[in-house]
Design an enzyme around this catalytic site. Structure first.
Site, PDB file in Angstrom:
ATOM      1  N   LYS A 145      48.127  32.194  34.012  1.00  0.00           N
ATOM      2  CA  LYS A 145      48.952  31.985  32.812  1.00  0.00           C
ATOM      3  C   LYS A 145      48.931  30.505  32.456  1.00  0.00           C
ATOM      4  CE  LYS A 145      53.450  33.982  31.561  1.00  0.00           C
ATOM      5  NZ  LYS A 145      54.768  34.250  32.148  1.00  0.00           N
ATOM      6  N   VAL A 146      48.571  30.225  31.204  1.00  0.00           N
ATOM      7  CA  VAL A 146      48.508  28.829  30.746  1.00  0.00           C
ATOM      8  C   VAL A 146      49.377  28.687  29.489  1.00  0.00           C
ATOM      9  CG1 VAL A 146      46.151  28.515  31.644  1.00  0.00           C
ATOM     10  CG2 VAL A 146      46.468  29.151  29.249  1.00  0.00           C
TER      11      VAL A 146
END
Ligand code: E4P
Length: 217
Positions: free
Chosen positions: A83-84
């Site tokens: 997750k960014v």
């Protein structure tokens, strides 16, 4: 529609997973804090429990550091989804990690323009935050509609993961619009079952059955 659970609480994930209702899990730094556990340890445990993607979030600011963190997190298990955040560095990291064949969830999306960029960067999932938009008196659900329309116009394969879900209506409305996935706290998913007419009807059937004096077994 796929159901992800938005928690790092193992017992809560297990309860819903045993019912076959968990298609994936999302976590974030706040949820890791709440769990009181080390990210690697709790993520490994969730990944062993659930077959679908388990989002684990990077915390670095620069793309190269996010990429390093993402690669490290991805080593925990095959079903880790990195997750960014929706920043330029986050999108750079998304492109690199996606090109390496990893699943990437681009989070903290608050506009359809941001969602369009995430799709262009190859995101597996885009996470628009409905509840946090509602919190500032905007209509979070409009964002889900707008992204659905834009992605469908061009056939983007990025899945819309409706996040920051606070109510059962959020889930139903996201389903009506055609969000691919919702991620919600276990308590909200469980409260989907509640209806006063179900309780009332069951009480009536119970009372009437007692009057028959019968038993099934
Ligand atoms: C999504 O991946 C996020 O973890 C989450 O949905 C955020 O929800 P909140 O706004 O209730 O913290």
């Amino acid at each position: 529609m796929k159901f992800f659970v938005d928690t790092a609480d193992i017992a809560a994930i297990k309860e819903l997973n045993d019912l076959g209702m968990v298609d994936g899990v999302t976590t974030n730094p706040s949820l890791i804090l709440k769990s009181g556990r080390a990210i690697a340890e709790v993520t490994a445990e969730i990944c062993a429990l659930v077959e679908g993607p388990v989002s684990a979030e990077v915390v670095a600011e620069k793309a190269e550091d996010m990429i390093a963190e993402g690669r490290h997190l991805a080593k925990i298990a095959d079903n880790v989804c990195v997750k960014v955040p929706l920043t330029w560095d986050g999108l750079k990291a998304c492109r690199v990690l996606t090109d390496e064949g990893r699943k990437v969830n681009v989070t903290l999306c608050f506009s359809s323009a941001q969602a369009l960029l995430a799709a262009k960067a190859g995101a597996t999932f885009i996470s628009p935050f409905i509840g946090r938009l509602d919190d500032i008196h905007l209509e979070g659900m409009d964002l889900i509609s707008d992204i659905r329309e834009i992605y469908d116009n061009y056939g983007f394969e990025t899945e819309i993961l409706a996040a920051s879900i606070r109510t059962v209506n959020h889930i139903v409305d996201a389903a009506r619009i055609g969000a691919d996935v919702i991620t919600a706290p276990p308590s909200i998913i469980k409260s989907m079952i509640t209806h006063p007419l179900t309780d009332k009807g069951l009480a009536q059937f119970d009372a009437d059955w007692k009057q028959t004096g019968q038993k099934i077994l």
